[in-house]
Every structure is written in C-alpha cells, then in structure tokens.
Design a protein around this motif. Structure first.
Motif, PDB file in Angstrom:
ATOM      1  N   THR A 241       0.917  -1.147   0.040  1.00 16.64           N
ATOM      2  CA  THR A 241      -0.153  -0.086  -0.041  1.00 16.64           C
ATOM      3  C   THR A 241       0.970   1.244  -0.106  1.00 16.64           C
ATOM      4  N   ALA A 261       1.113  -4.899   2.548  1.00 17.97           N
ATOM      5  CA  ALA A 261      -0.174  -4.997   2.856  1.00 17.97           C
ATOM      6  C   ALA A 261      -0.279  -6.398   2.675  1.00 17.97           C
ATOM      7  N   ILE A 265      -5.961  -8.596   6.653  1.00 15.43           N
ATOM      8  CA  ILE A 265      -6.052  -7.486   7.423  1.00 15.43           C
ATOM      9  C   ILE A 265      -6.904  -6.300   6.921  1.00 15.43           C
ATOM     10  N   ASP A 266      -7.847  -5.936   8.020  1.00 16.44           N
ATOM     11  CA  ASP A 266      -8.704  -5.082   7.895  1.00 16.44           C
ATOM     12  C   ASP A 266      -8.381  -3.856   6.858  1.00 16.44           C
ATOM     13  N   GLY A 267      -9.295  -3.224   5.965  1.00 16.77           N
ATOM     14  CA  GLY A 267      -8.936  -2.337   5.260  1.00 16.77           C
ATOM     15  C   GLY A 267      -8.144  -2.662   3.983  1.00 16.77           C
ATOM     16  N   TYR A 268      -7.975  -3.981   3.696  1.00 16.98           N
ATOM     17  CA  TYR A 268      -7.119  -4.259   2.462  1.00 16.98           C
ATOM     18  C   TYR A 268      -8.105  -4.029   1.121  1.00 16.98           C
ATOM     19  N   THR A 269      -9.247  -4.182   1.228  1.00 20.01           N
ATOM     20  CA  THR A 269     -10.248  -3.905   0.106  1.00 20.01           C
ATOM     21  C   THR A 269     -11.143  -2.483   0.164  1.00 20.01           C
ATOM     22  N   GLU A 270     -10.753  -1.584   1.438  1.00 27.09           N
ATOM     23  CA  GLU A 270     -11.612  -0.624   1.873  1.00 27.09           C
ATOM     24  C   GLU A 270     -11.304   0.512   0.733  1.00 27.09           C
ATOM     25  N   MET A 271     -12.409   0.892   0.009  1.00 27.84           N
ATOM     26  CA  MET A 271     -12.306   2.000  -0.843  1.00 27.84           C
ATOM     27  C   MET A 271     -12.246   3.369   0.090  1.00 27.84           C
ATOM     28  N   ARG A 278     -14.329  -8.013   0.630  1.00 27.52           N
ATOM     29  CA  ARG A 278     -14.102  -9.205   1.600  1.00 27.52           C
ATOM     30  C   ARG A 278     -14.312  -8.901   3.142  1.00 27.52           C
TER      31      ARG A 278
END
Lengths: 339, 266, 334
Positions: A241, A261, A265-271, A278
């Motif tokens: 990231t 990254a 882990i939380d946030g990996y796919t968060e836009m 996921r």
C-alpha cells in the motif's frame, strides 16, 4: 566446481565476499521473539559463519531483501518529485531452495505483471545472488515437495555445513576466485525428497465459482482473527500500500512510501467512502488460498505457494494452509459426487 | 532511462465546475491519450493518491469528476484553479467503443457511475451517425446528487438519444421519475435484441441487479458491459489490492464484458 | 499434653480446633514442584494424617489430621521434600530433619509464568525461589507473590509485596505495516498509549504501562521488548484482614529484579526497627501505616541502586476500606 572449506577459514571467505556484497542470512536475535525469553530468527546482515543459523526456519522470509517492509519511492519537495536513490549494493543471500523459488513468484508480479516493470523491485532484484543452503530434512510444517519447490538450479553458491567443514559448489565464475586457495572436492548438492506433510493441489479445471460459496470457508470466519501474520511471514505475499507523509519539521517536504499490505488485514479492500469487499475472514481465507494455489497458476503457470509452511507456523489460531487445501479437495470431491 | 511508473506529473487545474454538493469536475491541462472508461491515479503530494476515472477528455485536457469522500479527495476540495494535481496514467482498458458502432446502445449509470461513461455518451452525441440509437438510463440517489445536469439536458434534446432519468428519493420540487434504475429497464425498447449493447456502471449492487434485469429481457451476457471500482495503490498490476480471481482490475479492467465479470468474485 | 505453642507454630504446624491434632503447612516456593514430591505428601497424609491434603491459597499444601505426637516422625518424612525444594534452591534451612525452621514469612507464590504462558514476561518460579532464598527462614509476617504480567493471575495485588512483569517496548518503524493491531488493542485493552503519526506508531511513555500487548499483537515484530534487562512493577502493602482490606499500590515501575531483592531485604531491617513488639505479631502493612509511607520509602531505598528507567511513587494513598466505618449500612430488622 566444488570446494571443501574448513569452518575456521570460512570467515575469511565471507570477508572477501563482503568487499563486494552485503551478506544476508538467517540469524538469531536473542530474546527478540514475540514471547518473552524467546529468540527471533530472521534474515539480516551477517559477517561471520557463527552468526548464520543453518538449523532454524526463519520466522520471516528473505523477501525483504528485494521487497522492503517500508520503502521510500520518492520525495516531495514543493511540486517536485525526486526519486529515492538506489545505493546499488550487491547482495548475497543465504537461503533455502523453496525461498529461491519464492523469488521467482515475486518476479512474476513485480517484473511481468501489468504494463511496466516495478523499477524499485528490479533495481534491488538484479543485484541479488543466491547462496543456497542444503536442506534435506526440512521442518514439520514444510510441504515444498508437494509444491515442486524443493529443488532449484538458480544459485551462485550451494553450501552444506558440517561440524568441521563447509562444502561449496560454485556456479558463478565471478565468485570462484574467492575459493581459489581451497581444496576441491566432488560435493554434489542434494535436495529434500519427502516432507512430513504432503498435499495435492487441485487441478485448475476443478475450481469453479460454486466453490467460492463452499461451507469450508465459513469455518474460517469463526477461526481467523485477521491478524495478517500469514501474510507477513509468507515469502510470496507481494501486496503493498502507498503512504504519503510530510516531515514534521518541514511540511513542504515529504515522501511517498510503500509498505507491505495483507489480504487478511482489515482495510485491504476498503475504498475511499467506506465501501469494503471481503469483510468476513472466511472470504479472506478463500481469497488467499485460491491465490496461492489456483489463480496465480492460471495467470503465470506456477503456483504461488512454495510450501514453506510459515503461515501455519505463526497462526495464533492454528490454521493450517495444508489443512485448507485438503478441505478444498474434499469440497471438490463432494461437488463432483453431487454434480 | 526507464520512466519511473510511480512518479506522477504535476498538472495544472484549469477549471473547477460544481456538479452537485459533493461532486466537482476538475479540468486539467494535460495531453493524454485516453480511452473512454480508463482511469488515472491522482496525487496530492504528502496526502496520497487515488484512482479516478476520466469523465471526459480533449486534445489538451482531461476532466475528472471527483466526489469528496476520502482523504485525498477531501484535500482536492481545497484546491483552486491554477493549483496542481499529480497525475499518472491513463490506466486500464476502457470501453470497446468500436463494438458499439451502428448498434442500439443502452447506457445505464448509477450515481458517480455516469462519470466513466460520459465521454462515450458525448462521443455519440457529437457523432450520431456512428450509432443506431442511444438510450440513457440514469439514476441518482436524490435530485441534489444529479451529476452533469446541463449535459443531461443537452442529451435529452438530441433526437437520437432517449433519456430516462430517475432518483431513488424525490423531493418537493422533483416532478420526474422516482425509483431504482432496475425498475425502469422495462421502459426500454427491446425490439431487435440482437443489435443491442448494454453498458452498466454504478455501485456493485446496482450493476448486479441491473444486469439481471436486462437478462430477463433476453439481453445476452455477451451484450452487457460493466466497469468495476476497487481499492488500488499502483494501477499497474503490482500492489495486489484490486485482484479478483486471476484478474487485475487495473490492468484487464476496469471494463469487463459480463461473461467475464460474472466470474469475478471478491 | 504439654506443648510450646510458639515453637510448634514456628515449625509450620497449626493449632487446630481439635486438641492434640495438628496440620503441617508445606511450602511450595513459586507454586511449582516436581511431581515426585506428591508421593511424599501422600505417604505422610495416609500414614500420619487423615488421608487428605488441603491446597492453600498461597500454593502450599496443608496435611491435615496429624496427631501432635507424630510431629517428629513427620518432620523426618518431609525432610527430603524440604531438602529438595528449599535447600535445593539455596535456602539456609538448617537440618531438614527438624522440619521447617520458620513460618512467619509465608510461601512466595507465583503464577505459571513464562515457562508456559505467552503473556508472562519472566520465569516467575525462578524469581519466587530467589526471593524465598533471600527472606526465608524468617519469623516476620510478610506475604509476597509474583505475577508474570499485569493480568496478575496470582493476585499479587493482595500481598505485602506484589511483583508484576513489565515489557519496555522497542519500536522498529521500518518493520511496521500500519496494520493498527497494536494501536487498536492498546486503546481497547490497555491505556491508549499508542497513536499513529505519519502511518507509524508513537508511544506515549507516560501512558504506557509496559503490558507488552503491542509486542504480542504485532504481525511483523516491529514491536519487540528491550532485552537488555527485565523490568518489573513492584506493588506494596495490599492485604485482607479485619481492619482495612486493600489492594497493593505501585511503588516502583520499570524497576529491576536486583533492586526488588534489595528492597525486600531492607524491608526486613525496617520491620525489625519499627515493629511494635508489644503485639504477638504485626503485619508489615500496619507498620507502614504507623510510620507513614515516606519513612518506609526512605528506609528501603537507602543505598539501593535504581536503574534510570525506574519510576518511584512520590506518595501512596491506599484504597480499600476501614471496616469500623459502618454507617453505610441499615439494619433490615423486622
């Protein structure tokens, strides 16, 4: 050409090599483990044979050598962008055959995938030479033979250490000079031929999108805690990231970095705006598992996983990757029987 | 020397146009070879970078329609004409506009999904002879969120373009359609099915259900095109965030035919 | 029968409610013993006692139902255990065949520690044994327990001295991937001492309690512990009892093991100097109540070398309650 070197003389060889190369190898950091009074074995700079831990599996893989955990890409100075410079140092890495094969996987992503090469990876990668440490016993969680990563021909030096001596096969002519004074021998490298764990990776055509909804993944929603240790120890996890920072003492100046990254882990796919994909750990386990043993192969013809077993070694919830593959095989079988 | 793909080019903002309360179109002075539907990585130094689809382009400019919802885009809100943005790209594949020529093209867009298809609409607006018919099915959350209102009005006046505009929730002044895009699919003329191409862009759930709705009207999967939005750091297939199955949205996408898209599971 | 009760009690035997019947308190320093000693306990219990063992709160055993007349024989039987578990760790026990030489200073108890537990910062048994070696045998009434971490499973907070393990976290920003595990966890389960600045973590030294959660949670070992020495928190003067039950309070933080040993040793000198000899016994906490914390502090820290990281309490107000203040209660009556 193979040589037999007395252990006591090997440091001289390392010293000579260090004139041209930074040397990385598995090394033990006393009391630096996660739990108190435990050691941390990882790849780091070494300068003597004694510092090299030939008998332990490192917690982290050698990928840091070409894919640093934190890496500055360029600097901001007003509207100017200044590329981070490359020291251009040559590197020798002492590593195991599976780990050499892991570098091939990283090469696929950083050098072959997409429209352009990753110049930051490339400039480190092209300076790396491998010293493969003979590994014929492996460790409890290894399954490199199943993944076909137990052997490699890509090395400059192959090394086997005994109580008294160090046997070296030198493939790289540029390095033979350092061994010139040593006794030649007929040492031939050996590779592990059987692990304690075996697993059969499913055929590409057996994986269907129906399996994405399989119950097997739901179990992991309850077990996985999304800590990302499996990602950070993996020799082939290559995700990262970007991060921008401005220096605290001069806000006009700053840098853009990349850091590792991990898909667990939380946030990996968060836009931006908060939309996430996921969100369950089961989905993340499915995503990672299929990437390692299915879709990477679909794209590059080799599996991403090299069977080092580190993800199993570190999982605080005792999730076994081999176990996941076996569950997947079972699900495929059931799908076929129902089908 | 190989150009560093990660280093942006500083580009001047030549105009800023409000589209809604939170959406603004920034026109940047740059000559880029862009395809309709491609995106660029937009940087604010020391803040960050994010992928933004190109909403229109000309010989010496690109338009980026940006909603101020994140760390970077909120900072962009503070910029003025004459300020600079860092730009890399364009990236991705864009829509296969040549496949739509001579066809009855339907474009269904939800919310900011209109941005990546606006240049296609304008292309066929300017070149009516290239297309048999163009139907636009545009949905927004509410009247205040309607994007490109002037251009929609312009399209509505064009003889060769049918526009169905709807909002999820109306207000006192709104006299137009109210309801989800999916509810208006049946108003489209479904004769000569074989000559249709359908472009659907919007939030994931909107794309999914709108696609299903079109298929209920016997539109084939091959005739449907969608565009994906995912988290991305690099735009060039390295960072891994946007991968779905063996597909990198930033490289093979963001535009996919439905035959492919249906197999891409997050 | 005729019995010197004071001497008898010092020998670790109890005066029970049944005349002529006693119980032997067996010490288990650090709460850890080789299983082979259980057969000695079993034999004594079945041969001399009532066949039962009681497990004490201080991690010892009490062998009940022993006729007072059998004490000499029992002492001979228990000798190998005392030899192994006390003399074996360096305690000056005298002749083990005479039984325990003192009972005032209680068994030093310990949680399971880092031999087994992932949270513990040190080998609690070893420290308990080291303390035992320093303070036993001794007649002064002092209770000590050591816990591997600040979860305090051994309830060190109920002791005259409670030792808790601490970690001094060391951060390698290069290894940090900004996953937030440490920051979130510190916020939720500790003191919120960590925050992100420029995507890397900054630790507020004043807020940090050295619990080591950040080290435990870190998926890259960006957080490790300062391995140059062990750090402890020393709690003092907690107690139960009839007058003023209260939790022990922190006296020193980030202190070293050697300093703790010195302080405990000096406390015995302090007790010797200030104890009220008109009483049959006086617990150390009540002595501190009488002299005041400052006198105690000056006495026990005098000449003790404290490490630079160590933090010393300026003053201590013990919580707890006075049992003679009963105006909070209203009788139910009829």
């Amino acid at each position: 050409m193979s040589y037999r070197v007395k252990r006591s003389e090997f440091d001289d060889i390392l010293s000579k090599l260090q004139e041209d190369y930074k040397i990385y190898a598995p090394t033990r950091k006393k009391d630096k483990g996660t739990f108190s009074d435990t050691d941390l074995v990882l790849y780091d700079r070494v300068s003597s044979l004694e510092e090299i831990d030939f008998n332990s599996k490192t917690k982290y893989s050698p990928k840091e050598v070409v894919f640093p955990i934190t890496q500055t890409l360029f600097y901001f100075n007003g509207d100017e962008y200044i590329e981070a410079e490359d020291k251009g140092e040559k590197v020798l890495v002492f590593l195991r055959p599976c780990e050499v094969n892991a570098f091939k996987r990283l090469d696929k992503i950083f050098l072959e995938n997409g429209p352009q090469e990753d110049i930051y990876y490339k400039r480190l990668r092209e300076k790396v030479k491998f010293v493969v440490m003979e590994c014929t016993e492996g460790f409890d969680s290894c399954f490199c033979v199943s993944m076909g990563t137990n052997e490699t021909e890509d090395y400059s030096i192959f090394i086997k250490v005994s109580d008294e001596e160090v046997f070296c096969e030198i493939k790289d002519e540029k390095l033979t000079e350092v061994f010139a004074d040593q006794e030649s021998t007929d040492y031939t490298p050996e590779f592990i031929q059987e692990n304690k764990q075996q697993v059969e990776v499913p055929a590409l055509e057996d994986i269907t999108t129906d399996l994405f909804d399989s119950e097997i993944w739901k179990e992991y929603s309850k077990r996985c805690i999304g800590c990302g240790r499996c990602n950070t120890v993996c020799p082939t996890c290559s995700c990262w990231t970007m991060q921008d920072i401005s220096y605290q003492d001069n806000e006009n100046i700053g840098e853009r970095r990349r850091v590792w990254a991990g898909c667990h882990i939380d946030g990996y796919t968060e836009m931006a705006g908060g939309h996430d994909f996921r969100t369950t750990y089961g989905d993340r386990m499915r995503f990672k598992t299929l990437h390692k043993i299915y879709d990477f192969r679909k794209r590059f013809d080799i599996d991403m996983c090299v069977g080092c077993g580190r993800c199993e070694d570190v999982c605080p919830q005792y999730i076994s990757f081999v176990g996941a593959i076996k569950k997947l095989n079972q699900a495929i079988k059931e799908e076929k029987n129902n089908g | 020397m190989v150009k560093n793909p990660y280093i942006p080019t500083a580009v001047e903002i030549i105009s800023i146009r409000p589209e809604s309360e939170v959406d603004y179109t920034y026109r940047l002075a740059i000559d880029l070879d862009v395809d309709n539907g491609q995106f660029v990585e937009v940087s604010i130094p020391k803040v960050g970078e994010c992928p933004i689809s190109v909403s229109d382009f000309g010989n010496d400019y690109i338009d980026l329609t940006i909603r101020h919802v994140g760390k970077v885009t909120n900072q962009i809100a503070n910029l003025e004409v004459g300020d600079k943005l860092g730009i890399r790209g364009p990236y991705g594949n864009g829509f296969p506009i040549e496949e739509y020529q001579g066809k009855d093209l339907v474009i269904a867009a939800g919310g900011t999904g209109l941005a990546p298809v606006k240049s296609i609409i304008n292309h066929f607006y300017r070149n009516p002879e290239e297309i048999n018919s163009l139907t636009l099915l545009l949905g927004f959350r509410n009247p205040a969120n309607i994007l490109f209102a002037d251009e929609i009005a312009k399209w509505e006046e064009a003889d060769h373009i049918d526009v169905i505009l709807t909002v999820d929730e109306g207000d006192e002044e709104w006299a137009g359609n109210v309801g989800l895009v999916t509810g208006f699919v049946e108003q489209i003329n479904f004769t000569d099915l074989a000559n249709k191409e359908v472009v659907i862009v919007g939030p994931p759930i909107m794309m999914k259900f709108t696609s299903l709705e079109f298929m209920k009207h016997d539109i084939k999967e091959e005739q449907i095109w969608v565009s994906f939005e995912r988290k991305m750091s690099c735009g060039i297939g390295k960072c891994g965030h946007c991968k779905m199955d063996d597909t990198y949205i930033c490289v093979e996408g963001p535009v996919f035919n439905y035959t492919k898209a249906k197999n891409l599971v997050d | 029968m005729s019995l010197n009760v004071k001497e008898f009690k010092k020998n670790a035997y109890r005066i029970t409610k049944d005349r002529g019947v006693t119980a032997l308190r067996v010490r288990v320093p650090g709460g850890h013993l080789e299983a082979k000693y259980l057969t000695i306990l079993q034999e004594i219990a079945e041969t001399y006692g009532d066949g039962n063992l009681h497990i004490t709160t201080r991690q010892g055993f009490e062998i009940t139902g022993i006729p007072m007349t059998m004490v000499e024989e029992v002492n001979k039987k228990v000798a190998p255990l005392i030899e192994g578990m006390e003399a074996g760790i360096g305690v000056d026990i005298g002749n083990p065949e005479d039984g325990y030489p003192a009972a005032g200073t209680r068994n030093v108890s310990a949680c399971i520690g880092n031999k087994v537990c992932r949270y513990a910062k040190y080998n609690t048994t070893k420290l308990a044994q080291r303390i035992e070696k320093n303070i036993f045998p001794n007649d002064y009434h002092v209770k000590i327990a050591v816990s591997g971490c600040q979860n305090d499973c051994i309830k060190a907070h109920m002791q005259d001295f409670g030792v808790l393990g601490m970690d001094l976290p060391v951060y390698d920003a290069y290894r940090c991937i900004s996953c937030g595990a440490c920051v979130k966890n510190c916020q939720k389960r500790a003191t919120g001492a960590l925050e992100f600045k420029n995507y890397k973590v900054v630790r507020d030294e004043d807020k940090c309690i050295g619990c080591g959660e950040c080290i435990a949670k870190c998926p890259t070992n960006a957080w490790t512990r300062d391995a140059s020495k062990k750090y402890y928190k020393l709690l003092i003067m907690g107690r139960t009892g009839k007058r003023n039950p209260r939790l022990a309070m922190p006296f020193l933080e980030w202190v070293t093991e050697d300093a703790i040993i010195d302080i405990i040793n000096k406390t015995y000198d302090y007790v010797d100097e200030y104890i009220d000899r008109s009483l049959p016994k006086e617990h150390v906490g009540y002595i501190v109540d009488r002299t005041g914390f400052q006198v105690f502090k000056d006495y026990v820290l005098d000449g003790v070398e404290l490490n630079p990281e160590c933090r010393v309490a300026e003053h201590i107000d013990w919580p707890g309650y006075k049992t003679n203040v009963s105006n909070n209660f209203k009788k139910v009556g009829k």
